[in-house]
Write an enzyme that holds these catalytic residues in place. Structure first.
Site, PDB file in Angstrom:
ATOM      1  N   HIS A  85       0.764  -1.245   0.000  1.00 11.87           N
ATOM      2  CA  HIS A  85       0.000   0.000   0.000  1.00 11.87           C
ATOM      3  C   HIS A  85       0.797   1.299   0.000  1.00 11.87           C
ATOM      4  O   HIS A  85       0.190   2.359  -0.092  1.00 11.87           O
ATOM      5  CB  HIS A  85      -0.951   0.020   1.200  1.00 11.87           C
ATOM      6  CG  HIS A  85      -1.924  -1.111   1.195  1.00 11.87           C
ATOM      7  ND1 HIS A  85      -2.929  -1.232   0.256  1.00 11.87           N
ATOM      8  CD2 HIS A  85      -2.020  -2.204   1.994  1.00 11.87           C
ATOM      9  CE1 HIS A  85      -3.614  -2.337   0.484  1.00 11.87           C
ATOM     10  NE2 HIS A  85      -3.083  -2.951   1.537  1.00 11.87           N
ATOM     11  N   LYS A 113      -5.451  -9.539  -7.930  1.00 14.07           N
ATOM     12  CA  LYS A 113      -6.104  -8.912  -6.789  1.00 14.07           C
ATOM     13  C   LYS A 113      -7.127  -7.918  -7.332  1.00 14.07           C
ATOM     14  O   LYS A 113      -6.804  -7.083  -8.169  1.00 14.07           O
ATOM     15  CB  LYS A 113      -5.074  -8.210  -5.899  1.00 14.07           C
ATOM     16  CG  LYS A 113      -5.670  -7.663  -4.623  1.00 14.07           C
ATOM     17  CD  LYS A 113      -4.609  -7.109  -3.688  1.00 14.07           C
ATOM     18  CE  LYS A 113      -5.248  -6.592  -2.409  1.00 14.07           C
ATOM     19  NZ  LYS A 113      -4.248  -6.004  -1.502  1.00 14.07           N
ATOM     20  N   ASN A 119      -6.854  -2.592  -4.990  1.00 12.10           N
ATOM     21  CA  ASN A 119      -5.758  -2.217  -4.104  1.00 12.10           C
ATOM     22  C   ASN A 119      -5.569  -0.706  -4.144  1.00 12.10           C
ATOM     23  O   ASN A 119      -5.767  -0.071  -5.174  1.00 12.10           O
ATOM     24  CB  ASN A 119      -4.455  -2.901  -4.517  1.00 12.10           C
ATOM     25  CG  ASN A 119      -3.397  -2.755  -3.460  1.00 12.10           C
ATOM     26  OD1 ASN A 119      -3.501  -3.332  -2.382  1.00 12.10           O
ATOM     27  ND2 ASN A 119      -2.367  -1.984  -3.747  1.00 12.10           N
ATOM     28  N   HIS A 168      -2.882  -3.011   8.347  1.00 10.79           N
ATOM     29  CA  HIS A 168      -3.955  -3.438   7.439  1.00 10.79           C
ATOM     30  C   HIS A 168      -4.649  -2.209   6.870  1.00 10.79           C
ATOM     31  O   HIS A 168      -4.939  -1.256   7.599  1.00 10.79           O
ATOM     32  CB  HIS A 168      -4.961  -4.316   8.186  1.00 10.79           C
ATOM     33  CG  HIS A 168      -6.160  -4.688   7.373  1.00 10.79           C
ATOM     34  ND1 HIS A 168      -6.102  -5.592   6.334  1.00 10.79           N
ATOM     35  CD2 HIS A 168      -7.433  -4.265   7.438  1.00 10.79           C
ATOM     36  CE1 HIS A 168      -7.311  -5.701   5.792  1.00 10.79           C
ATOM     37  NE2 HIS A 168      -8.130  -4.910   6.449  1.00 10.79           N
TER      38      HIS A 168
END
Length: 148
Positions: free
Chosen positions: A39, A69, A72, A145
């Protein structure tokens, strides 16, 4: 002889407890490193190259090898600023835990276009400055997270 055996048993129990106490720290460090990989990109690109950026970064950050994925977010702020979000007031995470914190940052959201195949995933991009929510753990607290 009795005391020597008791001493050894107590030492072994103490080492086992110490090892268990250190496990969450190691686990948090791994989660923090994963958060950074998935991230954080302080330099980040924007504008017309955003989709190319997403395609390149998702592959480079190892989020397209096994499966594409679906979504994101990359945060384009210095790590000290991202870490400082963890010192804001706690709010509820999507899972109900109270270890989330929010802040406003520059981001690129990458959304898989559909029909992509692992190893050749394709993404649309949205560049913005928006509110994000991240879960933080540890002492000092660090992001582990990306919640939303």
């Amino acid at each position: 002889m009795f005391w020597q055996g008791t001493y050894s048993l107590l030492l072994l129990a103490l080492l086992a407890l110490l090892g268990q106490a250190l496990l969450p720290v190691a686990g948090q460090k791994a989660m923090y490193q994963r958060f950074l990989r998935q991230h954080v990109d302080p330099q980040g690109e924007s504008g017309s190259n955003a989709a190319v950026y997403c395609n390149r970064m998702m592959q480079a950050r190892k989020m397209t090898a096994q499966r594409c994925k679906a979504f994101n977010t990359f945060i384009h702020e210095p790590i000290y600023l991202i870490n400082s979000i963890c010192s804001t007031d706690s709010i509820s995470c999507k899972n109900g835990r109270m270890n989330c914190h929010e802040g406003v940052v520059r981001v690129t959201d990458c959304k898989e276009t559909g029909g992509s195949r692992p190893g050749n995933c394709r993404y649309r991009a949205q560049v913005s400055t928006r509110r994000v929510v991240i879960a933080c753990e540890g002492d000092p607290k660090v992001p582990v997270h990306f919640d939303r």
